[in-house]
Design a protein around this motif. Structure first.
Motif, PDB file in Angstrom:
ATOM      1  N   THR A 182       0.845  -1.193   0.000  1.00 56.09           N
ATOM      2  CA  THR A 182       0.000   0.000   0.000  1.00 56.09           C
ATOM      3  C   THR A 182       0.880   1.242   0.000  1.00 56.09           C
ATOM      4  OG1 THR A 182      -1.694  -1.185   1.257  1.00 56.09           O
ATOM      5  CG2 THR A 182      -1.799   1.211   1.307  1.00 56.09           C
ATOM      6  N   ALA A 183       0.545   2.213  -0.837  1.00 52.76           N
ATOM      7  CA  ALA A 183       1.288   3.474  -0.832  1.00 52.76           C
ATOM      8  C   ALA A 183       0.851   4.311   0.362  1.00 52.76           C
ATOM      9  CB  ALA A 183       1.026   4.237  -2.130  1.00 52.76           C
ATOM     10  N   LEU A 184       1.784   5.073   0.910  1.00 51.29           N
ATOM     11  CA  LEU A 184       1.477   5.982   2.014  1.00 51.29           C
ATOM     12  C   LEU A 184       1.639   7.413   1.534  1.00 51.29           C
ATOM     13  CD1 LEU A 184       0.794   6.542   4.989  1.00 51.29           C
ATOM     14  CD2 LEU A 184       3.255   6.388   5.476  1.00 51.29           C
ATOM     15  N   HIS A 185       0.621   8.225   1.810  1.00 50.74           N
ATOM     16  CA  HIS A 185       0.635   9.641   1.476  1.00 50.74           C
ATOM     17  C   HIS A 185       0.500  10.428   2.774  1.00 50.74           C
ATOM     18  CE1 HIS A 185      -0.228   8.722  -2.833  1.00 50.74           C
ATOM     19  NE2 HIS A 185      -0.781   7.659  -2.267  1.00 50.74           N
ATOM     20  N   ILE A 186       1.338  11.436   2.939  1.00 50.63           N
ATOM     21  CA  ILE A 186       1.272  12.287   4.123  1.00 50.63           C
ATOM     22  C   ILE A 186       1.013  13.710   3.673  1.00 50.63           C
ATOM     23  CG2 ILE A 186       2.548  13.229   6.077  1.00 50.63           C
ATOM     24  CD1 ILE A 186       4.077  10.575   6.211  1.00 50.63           C
TER      25      ILE A 186
ATOM     26  N   TYR B  95       2.923  15.765   0.741  1.00 50.68           N
ATOM     27  CA  TYR B  95       2.281  16.923   0.100  1.00 50.68           C
ATOM     28  C   TYR B  95       2.236  18.090   1.075  1.00 50.68           C
ATOM     29  CZ  TYR B  95       0.775  13.030  -2.730  1.00 50.68           C
ATOM     30  OH  TYR B  95       0.764  11.892  -3.495  1.00 50.68           O
ATOM     31  N   GLU B  96       2.295  19.271   0.535  1.00 53.49           N
ATOM     32  CA  GLU B  96       2.218  20.482   1.355  1.00 53.49           C
ATOM     33  C   GLU B  96       0.792  20.795   1.790  1.00 53.49           C
ATOM     34  OE1 GLU B  96       4.838  22.195   2.545  1.00 53.49           O
ATOM     35  OE2 GLU B  96       6.093  20.680   1.579  1.00 53.49           O
ATOM     36  N   SER B  97      -0.212  20.324   1.027  1.00 56.36           N
ATOM     37  CA  SER B  97      -1.604  20.657   1.346  1.00 56.36           C
ATOM     38  C   SER B  97      -2.557  19.608   0.773  1.00 56.36           C
ATOM     39  CB  SER B  97      -1.966  22.023   0.747  1.00 56.36           C
ATOM     40  OG  SER B  97      -1.980  21.936  -0.674  1.00 56.36           O
ATOM     41  N   TYR B  98      -3.781  19.627   1.254  1.00 56.02           N
ATOM     42  CA  TYR B  98      -4.830  18.754   0.740  1.00 56.02           C
ATOM     43  C   TYR B  98      -5.115  19.089  -0.720  1.00 56.02           C
ATOM     44  CZ  TYR B  98      -9.489  16.702   0.188  1.00 56.02           C
ATOM     45  OH  TYR B  98     -10.580  16.006  -0.270  1.00 56.02           O
ATOM     46  N   GLU B  99      -5.069  20.355  -1.056  1.00 50.15           N
ATOM     47  CA  GLU B  99      -5.315  20.774  -2.445  1.00 50.15           C
ATOM     48  C   GLU B  99      -4.269  20.184  -3.390  1.00 50.15           C
ATOM     49  OE1 GLU B  99      -5.408  22.870   0.230  1.00 50.15           O
ATOM     50  OE2 GLU B  99      -7.613  22.947   0.212  1.00 50.15           O
TER      51      GLU B  99
ATOM     52  N   LYS C 221      -5.115  16.433  -3.805  1.00 55.68           N
ATOM     53  CA  LYS C 221      -6.259  16.207  -4.710  1.00 55.68           C
ATOM     54  C   LYS C 221      -5.869  16.404  -6.164  1.00 55.68           C
ATOM     55  CE  LYS C 221      -9.389  19.025  -3.338  1.00 55.68           C
ATOM     56  NZ  LYS C 221     -10.628  19.778  -3.152  1.00 55.68           N
ATOM     57  N   ALA C 222      -5.081  17.399  -6.437  1.00 54.95           N
ATOM     58  CA  ALA C 222      -4.680  17.690  -7.818  1.00 54.95           C
ATOM     59  C   ALA C 222      -3.848  16.562  -8.426  1.00 54.95           C
ATOM     60  CB  ALA C 222      -3.900  19.005  -7.865  1.00 54.95           C
ATOM     61  N   LYS C 223      -3.127  15.844  -7.595  1.00 49.01           N
ATOM     62  CA  LYS C 223      -2.209  14.807  -8.090  1.00 49.01           C
ATOM     63  C   LYS C 223      -2.763  13.390  -7.992  1.00 49.01           C
ATOM     64  CE  LYS C 223       1.986  17.424  -7.179  1.00 49.01           C
ATOM     65  NZ  LYS C 223       3.232  17.517  -6.396  1.00 49.01           N
TER      66      LYS C 223
END
Length: 169
Positions: free
Chosen positions: A27-31, A60-64, A67-69
């Protein structure tokens, strides 16, 4: 592919345990920042052991920015939802499933949850506690996703010592 997303994690040991779970489950982890610790925190590394080198990690620096990526199926875990996580369909392994978990003290920001009410789910529990440990939540939910997908690319037998280990004298 399946993904765990941590929104503003605060406790390095939880993140380290989740890293290990991610490696064990492919599973990939995103923070999503901000975080209350650095990724090289020794407590986090101790919890993740030597598995971190095999982790598919994205920050990522932000939720936005996230979402974009990352288009896909979003699932937001919150104690405020009226929907049970096991009632969701995660079975299509060709989809990108993102399991979102929030800050250990505050959860996922309310504005994000309100934008995604139909994608918010909860883990059932008694009224005696507010929540479960974050790393436990991540583990039990990713295994429900994988169960519905019949554990793609995971071994159902022991691979370290061999599947006959218990049967050998």
């Amino acid at each position: 592919m399946n993904h765990i997303v941590l929104v503003h994690p605060a406790i390095p040991q939880n993140t380290g345990n989740i890293m290990r779970t991610c490696v064990a489950t492919n599973t990939a982890l995103h923070i999503i920042k901000p975080m209350s610790f650095e990724l090289d925190d020794k407590k986090m590394k101790r919890a993740g052991l030597d598995y971190i080198k095999d982790l598919d990690l994205h920050v990522y620096e932000s939720y936005e920015e996230f979402k974009a990526k990352n288009p896909g199926e979003y699932h937001f875990f919150t104690r405020y939802s009226k929907l049970c996580y096991t009632d969701q369909d995660y079975s299509d392994s060709s989809k990108e499933h993102y399991l979102f978990f929030g800050h250990e003290h505050d959860g996922i920001p309310k504005e994000i949850l309100k934008e995604n009410l139909d994608r918010c789910v909860r883990i059932p529990m008694s009224d005696k506690v507010r929540s479960l440990n974050l790393s436990n939540c991540a583990a039990l939910t990713i295994y429900e996703v994988l169960r519905q997908q019949d554990y793609p690319s995971l071994s159902k037998v022991e691979v370290q010592k061999g599947e006959e280990f218990l049967y050998e004298l």
